[in-house]
Design an enzyme around this catalytic site. Structure first.
Site, mmCIF file in Angstrom:
data_model
loop_
_atom_site.group_PDB
_atom_site.id
_atom_site.type_symbol
_atom_site.label_atom_id
_atom_site.label_comp_id
_atom_site.label_asym_id
_atom_site.label_seq_id
_atom_site.Cartn_x
_atom_site.Cartn_y
_atom_site.Cartn_z
ATOM 1 C CE1 TYR A 69 -4.262 -1.010 -0.597
ATOM 2 C CE2 TYR A 69 -3.444 -2.476 0.639
ATOM 3 C CZ TYR A 69 -4.886 -1.938 0.244
ATOM 4 O OH TYR A 69 -5.080 -2.457 -0.373
ATOM 5 N NE ARG A 72 -2.925 0.250 -4.769
ATOM 6 C CZ ARG A 72 -4.105 0.205 -4.237
ATOM 7 N NH1 ARG A 72 -4.549 -0.803 -4.273
ATOM 8 N NH2 ARG A 72 -5.476 0.583 -4.992
ATOM 9 C CG HIS A 120 -14.109 0.897 -2.750
ATOM 10 N ND1 HIS A 120 -14.245 0.782 -3.686
ATOM 11 C CD2 HIS A 120 -15.209 0.660 -1.790
ATOM 12 C CE1 HIS A 120 -15.462 -0.267 -3.550
ATOM 13 N NE2 HIS A 120 -16.084 0.200 -2.638
ATOM 14 N N GLY A 187 -15.506 4.062 -15.945
ATOM 15 C CA GLY A 187 -14.444 3.718 -15.631
ATOM 16 C C GLY A 187 -14.996 2.775 -14.290
ATOM 17 C CB THR A 188 -16.984 1.621 -12.054
ATOM 18 O OG1 THR A 188 -17.125 0.286 -11.362
ATOM 19 C CG2 THR A 188 -18.353 2.071 -12.757
HETATM 20 P P1 OAD Z 1 -11.790 -2.366 -12.085
HETATM 21 O O1 OAD Z 1 -10.160 -2.222 -12.500
HETATM 22 O O2 OAD Z 1 -12.588 -3.700 -11.825
HETATM 23 O O3 OAD Z 1 -12.399 -1.792 -13.451
HETATM 24 C C1 OAD Z 1 -11.671 -0.416 -13.970
HETATM 25 C C2 OAD Z 1 -12.916 -0.131 -15.618
HETATM 26 O O4 OAD Z 1 -12.497 0.299 -15.912
HETATM 27 C C3 OAD Z 1 -12.756 -1.085 -16.500
HETATM 28 O O5 OAD Z 1 -14.439 -1.128 -16.884
HETATM 29 C C4 OAD Z 1 -12.479 -0.982 -17.580
HETATM 30 O O6 OAD Z 1 -12.548 -0.852 -19.325
HETATM 31 C C5 OAD Z 1 -12.555 0.818 -17.455
HETATM 32 N N1 OAD Z 1 -11.532 1.756 -18.084
HETATM 33 C C6 OAD Z 1 -9.941 1.259 -17.991
HETATM 34 N N2 OAD Z 1 -9.916 2.301 -18.867
HETATM 35 C C7 OAD Z 1 -10.432 3.942 -18.846
HETATM 36 C C8 OAD Z 1 -10.355 5.024 -19.185
HETATM 37 N N3 OAD Z 1 -9.257 5.553 -19.455
HETATM 38 N N4 OAD Z 1 -11.391 5.592 -19.386
HETATM 39 C C9 OAD Z 1 -12.450 4.771 -19.536
HETATM 40 N N5 OAD Z 1 -12.436 3.363 -18.295
HETATM 41 C C10 OAD Z 1 -11.325 3.199 -18.491
HETATM 42 O O7 OAD Z 1 -11.705 -1.307 -11.501
HETATM 43 P P2 OAD Z 1 -13.138 -0.654 -10.527
HETATM 44 O O8 OAD Z 1 -14.806 -0.925 -11.355
HETATM 45 O O9 OAD Z 1 -13.399 0.593 -9.769
HETATM 46 O O10 OAD Z 1 -12.272 -2.539 -4.120
HETATM 47 O O11 OAD Z 1 -13.353 -1.593 -9.299
HETATM 48 C C11 OAD Z 1 -14.086 -1.760 -8.447
HETATM 49 C C12 OAD Z 1 -13.353 -2.052 -6.888
HETATM 50 O O12 OAD Z 1 -12.725 -2.997 -6.965
HETATM 51 C C13 OAD Z 1 -12.296 -1.201 -6.126
HETATM 52 O O13 OAD Z 1 -12.966 -0.574 -5.574
HETATM 53 C C14 OAD Z 1 -11.365 -2.070 -5.601
HETATM 54 C C15 OAD Z 1 -11.521 -3.659 -6.356
HETATM 55 O O14 OAD Z 1 -11.564 -4.181 -5.488
HETATM 56 C C16 OAD Z 1 -12.231 -2.128 -3.101
HETATM 57 O O15 OAD Z 1 -10.263 -2.256 -3.275
HETATM 58 C C17 OAD Z 1 -12.737 -1.815 -1.643
#
Ligand code: OAD
Length: 247
Positions: A69, A72, A120, A187-188
């Site tokens: 961490y 990061r 988070h 972006g999720t």
């Molecule tokens: P993810 O890594 O699961 O997803 C990232 C998303 O962003 C994907 O759908 C990609 O296609 C998209 N992406 C990547 N680059 C991009 C860009 N430049 N513009 C737009 N979209 C883009 O990340 P999260 O959904 O945030 O939780 O993950 C959710 C949670 O899972 C996090 O908060 C973390 C993790 O476990 C904890 O740590 C509790």
């Protein structure tokens, strides 16, 4: 490349009384912070989440978790908000926005967004692993530091798998989703609950859902859900530019 922005979506945004925005790791990708689940660059490609982001992992090997961490945290400190973060600041100047993020990097706040709901936690804060009280002063090295009050190890103030979200944060996010006329999901990958349900809470309550993502993979489709494909650092400025009439 990004999809063109349909005029009716811009109109819906313009006439919205309330907008809720949920962001994930993708919004910070263009700041150089790896996402969680992207196959080649994702943090989880090198480390297994369950080995590092759980209370059990910390109990087993607090030094390893601290060190990971810290790496990061230093990367986040060196990163800068990007055009996507900045566009969300401008959006809030045009329409009433509640910004909800799953990101722990604090880049929305550094870009100038106010009252961000950080579901988070925030990696820039450090807390006692026993009493969960934030500790401001500690020796910031690769060696695990200890709480000056009780002697327990220190840890990042982020939510680990199996832990509760910060008190009140989820309720505020759900209220914002229910009240929104337009819900932007940016972006999720939308798979980690409870944040993943927020767009569908909004959709069920009648909101227009706009998904901004590099890919449509894994994104839900359906009536009232619109996907704008492309990098958020491009799509969000285009969307806000269309709203304000600026380029
Ligand atoms: P993810 O890594 O699961 O997803 C990232 C998303 O962003 C994907 O759908 C990609 O296609 C998209 N992406 C990547 N680059 C991009 C860009 N430049 N513009 C737009 N979209 C883009 O990340 P999260 O959904 O945030 O939780 O993950 C959710 C949670 O899972 C996090 O908060 C973390 C993790 O476990 C904890 O740590 C509790």
């Amino acid at each position: 490349m990004s999809d063109p922005i349909p005029a009716d979506l811009v109109e819906r945004l313009r006439s919205a009384r309330r907008v809720a925005v949920l962001t994930g790791a993708g919004v910070s990708a263009e700041s150089g912070i790896p996402t969680f689940r992207d196959a080649l660059t994702g943090l989880w490609a090198n480390f297994r989440a369950e080995e590092l982001a759980t209370p059990e992992a910390y109990d087993r090997n607090p030094e390893l978790v601290w060190r990971w961490y810290r790496t990061r945290r230093l990367a986040v400190a060196a990163a800068q908000p990007n055009a996507g973060h900045r566009a969300l600041v401008r959006l809030a100047e045009c329409v009433p926005v509640t910004l909800i993020t799953q990101n722990v990097d604090g880049l929305h706040v550094r870009a100038g967004s106010r009252e961000v709901i950080e579901l988070h936690g925030n990696i820039t804060r450090v807390k006692c692993s026993r009493e969960h009280i934030v500790v401001e002063e500690f020796a910031d090295t690769d060696e695990l530091p200890f709480c000056p009050r009780c002697g327990a190890g220190l840890r990042p103030d982020v939510v680990w798998f199996g832990e509760l979200l910060p008190a009140g944060a989820l309720e505020r996010a759900q209220d914002a989703a229910r009240a929104a006329d337009v819900f932007l999901s940016v972006g999720t990958s939308n798979i980690v609950e409870p944040a993943a349900s927020l767009p569908w809470i909004a959709a069920r309550a009648g909101a227009t859902v706009i998904v901004v993502n590099l890919s449509d993979e894994g994104q839900r489709a359906g009536p009232g859900i619109h996907l704008l494909r492309g990098p958020s650092g491009v799509v969000l400025p285009e969307l806000v530019g269309a709203l304000t009439g600026e380029e």
